[in-house]
Design an enzyme around this catalytic site. Sequence first.
Site, PDB file in Angstrom:
ATOM      1  N   GLU A 489       0.835  -1.209   0.000  1.00 13.72           N
ATOM      2  CA  GLU A 489       0.000   0.000   0.000  1.00 13.72           C
ATOM      3  C   GLU A 489       0.866   1.254   0.000  1.00 13.72           C
ATOM      4  O   GLU A 489       0.509   2.268  -0.609  1.00 13.72           O
ATOM      5  CB  GLU A 489      -0.962  -0.004   1.187  1.00 13.72           C
ATOM      6  CG  GLU A 489      -1.908  -1.209   1.239  1.00 13.72           C
ATOM      7  CD  GLU A 489      -2.632  -1.490  -0.071  1.00 13.72           C
ATOM      8  OE1 GLU A 489      -2.831  -0.547  -0.858  1.00 13.72           O
ATOM      9  OE2 GLU A 489      -2.972  -2.660  -0.330  1.00 13.72           O
ATOM     10  N   GLU A 518      -0.562  -1.782 -10.264  1.00 15.32           N
ATOM     11  CA  GLU A 518       0.079  -2.551  -9.201  1.00 15.32           C
ATOM     12  C   GLU A 518       1.595  -2.625  -9.364  1.00 15.32           C
ATOM     13  O   GLU A 518       2.265  -3.345  -8.636  1.00 15.32           O
ATOM     14  CB  GLU A 518      -0.514  -3.961  -9.116  1.00 15.32           C
ATOM     15  CG  GLU A 518      -2.009  -4.024  -8.822  1.00 15.32           C
ATOM     16  CD  GLU A 518      -2.392  -3.463  -7.456  1.00 15.32           C
ATOM     17  OE1 GLU A 518      -1.539  -3.454  -6.554  1.00 15.32           O
ATOM     18  OE2 GLU A 518      -3.545  -3.003  -7.315  1.00 15.32           O
ATOM     19  N   PHE A 622     -17.065  -8.038  -8.501  1.00 17.64           N
ATOM     20  CA  PHE A 622     -18.489  -7.696  -8.492  1.00 17.64           C
ATOM     21  C   PHE A 622     -18.799  -6.420  -7.719  1.00 17.64           C
ATOM     22  O   PHE A 622     -19.880  -5.866  -7.846  1.00 17.64           O
ATOM     23  CB  PHE A 622     -19.319  -8.863  -7.955  1.00 17.64           C
ATOM     24  CG  PHE A 622     -19.257 -10.080  -8.840  1.00 17.64           C
ATOM     25  CD1 PHE A 622     -19.742 -10.016 -10.149  1.00 17.64           C
ATOM     26  CD2 PHE A 622     -18.689 -11.258  -8.400  1.00 17.64           C
ATOM     27  CE1 PHE A 622     -19.671 -11.124 -10.981  1.00 17.64           C
ATOM     28  CE2 PHE A 622     -18.607 -12.371  -9.234  1.00 17.64           C
ATOM     29  CZ  PHE A 622     -19.101 -12.300 -10.527  1.00 17.64           C
ATOM     30  N   ALA A 623     -17.857  -5.980  -6.918  1.00 18.66           N
ATOM     31  CA  ALA A 623     -18.105  -4.736  -6.173  1.00 18.66           C
ATOM     32  C   ALA A 623     -16.890  -3.820  -6.197  1.00 18.66           C
ATOM     33  O   ALA A 623     -16.921  -2.732  -5.655  1.00 18.66           O
ATOM     34  CB  ALA A 623     -18.500  -5.044  -4.735  1.00 18.66           C
ATOM     35  N   GLY A 624     -15.802  -4.272  -6.810  1.00 20.86           N
ATOM     36  CA  GLY A 624     -14.610  -3.434  -6.880  1.00 20.86           C
ATOM     37  C   GLY A 624     -14.385  -3.061  -8.325  1.00 20.86           C
ATOM     38  O   GLY A 624     -15.267  -3.202  -9.162  1.00 20.86           O
TER      39      GLY A 624
END
Length: 704
Positions: A489, A518, A622-624
Amino acid sequence: MAETTNPLLDDSPLPHFDAIRPEDIEPGIQELLAKLGTQLLELERAATPTWAGLIEPLERIDDELSDRWRVVSHLTGVANSEALRAAYAAVEPKLVKFAVRFGQSRPVYDALCALRDGDSWQHLDSAQQRIVTLLIRDAQLAGVGLDGAARERFNAIQTELADLSTRFSNNVLDATKAFATTLTTREEVAGLPESALQLAAQSAREAGDAGDAGATPADGPWRITLDQPSFEAFMHHSRRRDLREQLYRAYITRASDGDLDNAPLITQILKLRREAAALLGFGDYADLSLATKMAPGVEAVERLLEELRVASFDAAHRDLADMTAFAAAHPELQMNGPGPSPLAHWDLHFWAERLREARYDFSEEELRKYFPLPRVLDGMFGLAKRLFGVDIREADGEVPVWHADVRFFKVFGEDGEPLAAFYLDPYARPAQKRGGAWMNECTGRSRLFTNPRGGPRLPIAYLVCNQSPPVDGQPSLMRFREVETLFHEFGHGLQHMLTQIDYGFAAGIHYVERDAIELPSQFMENWCYHRETLLGLSGHVETGAKLPDALYEKLCAARTYRAGSFMLRQLYFGLIDLALHHGFDPDGDRSAFDVQRQIAEKASPLPPVAEDRFLCSFAHIFAGGYAAGYFSYKWAEVLSADAFAAFEEAGLEDETAVATVGRRFRDTVLGLGGSRPAMDIFTAFRGREPDTAALLRHNGLKTA
Ligand code: ZN
């Protein structure tokens, strides 16, 4: 009209986390949208096809909207509550509506095209030209070219997709929270290390499940949950095979039944994505996804995934065979025998850890004691200084935060000038915080906004992790994987913070292709295996001793342990994702779960269990933002390994050489952001295009 007093809209550089309440969100966002709507109307009436007349006002609108909205979505991720969730759900459709209107503005689109085709084009620098070109592309992808019913349908799809992904993610969170098992006897927690027992005992106390007054972690009860630190510790260490199975089945079926069932949402999401792609003229959603990526097309992605699959397949099967043989030879390590041959899913982590201990003779628990968070941060900042010449200084207490555990740091350049700042929210808080780890922007670098000292506004980042919290007065002792995650991160944060681009649209991570994003993060992880760096991170929590050489040697030897399995697992996810968005018919006879099963045959050493509903918690796609883009991790890992190899070639022990290559990395990969195509930037750093040799070598794998 009265002056606004909404703390969400205050234009000081840092959000008022101490003042923003859930009830501020709806009125705040509404007021903001009204204001930006007026600005957009004015721009549409008077847009001139010049940089100052078009791009700058666009950036101002975009910037204000994103900065404010990011505060809301950030809080939803780190301080979730019913009230916040309700506020988020109430404003999200309005926001999506505005974003769609903004992205589909025909007058703006026409002005962008006029700018591209007009006389002033040649006076723009290459970064400006790229920004205009990509804004045109984005407008096209946002449906600016659609008319009438097609546009209405396209917009309805976007709204529904946003809602579906929020529901998907909430279901996962709720399902994760809904499961807990409370264990009361020493026998049930056999094998769990002290730290896991402490965490579980603390969790039981917090849940009101306390035992006798004055009970210690040694007495229980112990509460085991599906949030990462608890789940992982149990799967790695519990000697009770039956309880591991119970926990595994709970984990793999999260969000798959009742009110929280994500299966219908998956089908609906896939259908809508396919329809949206078709409306824009793409063959399928994968083609649409790749239109904005570094990878030139689906075929290139398939080629890479297949090359890596072949390179890791045998190794992954060997790993499974090794663990199975080890289990058979050491039945005494588990309370109910060695388990079947081959092992089951709920055996893998346990036996992998036992085999690791036997082979490399150290346990994660032993290792953790060398990595208290404060030590790790010092060492990581020391590395940033050596590589990139930046100074990072603690500034806790100078800014409002959303939780007492959150830290704040400032970043300074070689001549002492401030460059950036970041928040760090390190620990797991399962009831409030989304799982996983991430970097997000708080605000970005831009010449359009003021910096009190002059020059462009400076970037600020959020670094969020979910590592083991401090227990009983000791600092957080980091698992090695958690150290790597922090470096990861931090790498994202560095690209955001060390950008040298002053155009907000291409500064930091903006307009960096998703499959290149990345690169800096995975690049930083490599340093966790560099001797001097790792020793610099370590300091035993009790004695302060550096990591002993022997332990370091074992850690390096262990690096390639099960590397084939890990790689194949990532490829499994990437292949499922690609297959669901390329060639799969959500209206057809086969379900998404059938696709998963089929891919498991060539990319998973064990078939999924019958009730496996892993897809129901596959939030990345599905959500990112990783739909038809999960491969990006591997694509970027090729880049990051190859980038690290540039340091290896220069000589990792040669401080001067490392600093030279480090500055080049800062000035290209970290500095140039989205101002040039990722392939150009990589080539500028490396002197050639990327190849897979370094990645396979680091993983102890060879090409066929
Ligand atoms: Zn990342």
